[in-house]
Design an enzyme around this catalytic site. Structure first.
Site, PDB file in Angstrom:
ATOM      1  N   ASP A  34       0.641  -0.935   0.245  1.00 39.39           N
ATOM      2  CA  ASP A  34       0.324  -0.035  -0.274  1.00 39.39           C
ATOM      3  C   ASP A  34       0.801   1.233   0.173  1.00 39.39           C
ATOM      4  O   ASP A  34       2.010   0.563  -0.027  1.00 39.39           O
ATOM      5  CB  ASP A  34      -1.047   0.078   1.467  1.00 39.39           C
ATOM      6  CG  ASP A  34      -2.240  -1.264   1.433  1.00 39.39           C
ATOM      7  OD1 ASP A  34      -1.796  -1.624   0.338  1.00 39.39           O
ATOM      8  OD2 ASP A  34      -2.950  -1.047   1.946  1.00 39.39           O
ATOM      9  N   LYS A  56      -4.307   3.155  -2.319  1.00 32.55           N
ATOM     10  CA  LYS A  56      -4.880   2.756  -0.974  1.00 32.55           C
ATOM     11  C   LYS A  56      -4.851   4.240  -0.569  1.00 32.55           C
ATOM     12  O   LYS A  56      -4.788   4.151   1.207  1.00 32.55           O
ATOM     13  CB  LYS A  56      -5.194   2.128  -0.503  1.00 32.55           C
ATOM     14  CG  LYS A  56      -5.232   0.668  -0.548  1.00 32.55           C
ATOM     15  CD  LYS A  56      -6.714   0.132  -1.479  1.00 32.55           C
ATOM     16  CE  LYS A  56      -7.151   0.414  -0.546  1.00 32.55           C
ATOM     17  NZ  LYS A  56      -6.753  -1.162   0.589  1.00 32.55           N
ATOM     18  N   MET A 170      -8.184   8.892   9.647  1.00 30.62           N
ATOM     19  CA  MET A 170      -8.657   8.887   8.223  1.00 30.62           C
ATOM     20  C   MET A 170      -8.947  10.670   8.552  1.00 30.62           C
ATOM     21  O   MET A 170     -10.498  10.750   8.348  1.00 30.62           O
ATOM     22  CB  MET A 170      -9.321   8.141   7.518  1.00 30.62           C
ATOM     23  CG  MET A 170      -8.174   7.057   6.961  1.00 30.62           C
ATOM     24  SD  MET A 170      -9.182   5.691   6.457  1.00 30.62           S
ATOM     25  CE  MET A 170      -9.621   4.974   8.139  1.00 30.62           C
TER      26      MET A 170
END
Length: 258
Positions: A34, A56, A170
């Site tokens: 990733d 990602k 996030m």
């Protein structure tokens, strides 16, 4: 038939991968990795290993999750040792559970190798303990990807009144919404907040404030960053060891701790 290892690469510093995780990288015939995986770890792959970038990022995926699942099965059925290398821990907001389900469904042997998640590592490197006898006896790891508390109004109410410390992944893009939700549901406006950008790496930056002003103070912080909310953030002033360490390297005779 080959085998798949779902490996947590850790939070950024390549030395924070586990011994078992490093072995899985070194032994792999195929590595699917990733965006947040430190590229130095890929140098540990043996000559001839196939490296597949999966992307990602929060707003854009180079490969869809469905495609990644299919590739894991495809390469394993070809007899390869396959390492799925993920930032942090594969089972904490890493979709490792989805991949494990798909591998099981398709009869592929696999192992899960846990990693150090950024939710604990970034605060630690910023000098913020997630628990402390005087400040916090509970922690919640939260995804901040939802906007305006979408479909999770009750959840934000629970978080505002529940865990002493919140670690939000996030969430930088939605920081104003997160603060608004917590304030709306009763969290004190002066509750300390920290944002840690690229924790555990040479690029680490930390900005602190409270629920009332952090949105303004952290305007320059972007992903990847962890948001830490709670009274434990106050301890950063006393134990921000990583910054002291860097300063000591530059001016070893002038550093005063405390």
């Amino acid at each position: 038939m080959g085998k798949v290892y779902l490996v947590g690469a850790g939070p950024g510093d390549p030395e924070l991968i586990t011994v078992k995780g490093l072995k899985a990288v070194q032994q792999a015939d195929v590595i699917l990795y990733d965006r947040l995986v430190n590229r130095l770890l890929l140098d540990e792959a043996h000559e001839g290993a196939k490296l597949v970038y999966c992307g990602k990022s929060p707003d854009r995926h180079s490969l869809s999750q469905e495609t990644i699942n299919s590739l894991l099965v495809k390469y394993a059925k070809q007899g390869n040792v396959v390492t799925r290398l993920k930032g942090g821990d594969p089972f904490i907001f890493g979709r490792g559970g989805e991949e494990a389900e798909y591998l099981r469904k398709n009869g592929i042997s696999f192992e899960v190798v846990p990693g150090i998640t950024s939710g604990s590592a970034a605060p630690a490197y910023a000098g913020i303990p997630l628990t402390h006898r005087e400040y916090s006896s509970s922690v919640a790891f939260v995804s901040g990807a939802g906007k305006n508390g979408e479909d999770s109004g009750q959840n934000w109410e629970h978080l505002a009144k529940g865990a002493d410390t919140l670690c939000i992944y996030m969430g930088v893009k939605h920081l104003p919404d997160i603060c608004e939700q917590l304030l709306r549901h009763g969290r004190h406006p002066k509750t300390p907040v920290a944002l840690v950008y690229c924790g555990t790496t040479d690029e680490q930056q930390t900005v602190t404030g409270n629920l009332e002003n952090i949105t303004t103070k952290a305007k320059m912080i972007r992903n990847p960053a962890m948001i830490i909310i709670g009274d434990v953030v106050r301890l950063r002033e006393k134990i921000q060891w990583y910054e002291w360490l860097e300063l000591e390297k530059e001016q070893p005779s002038q550093v005063v701790f405390g």
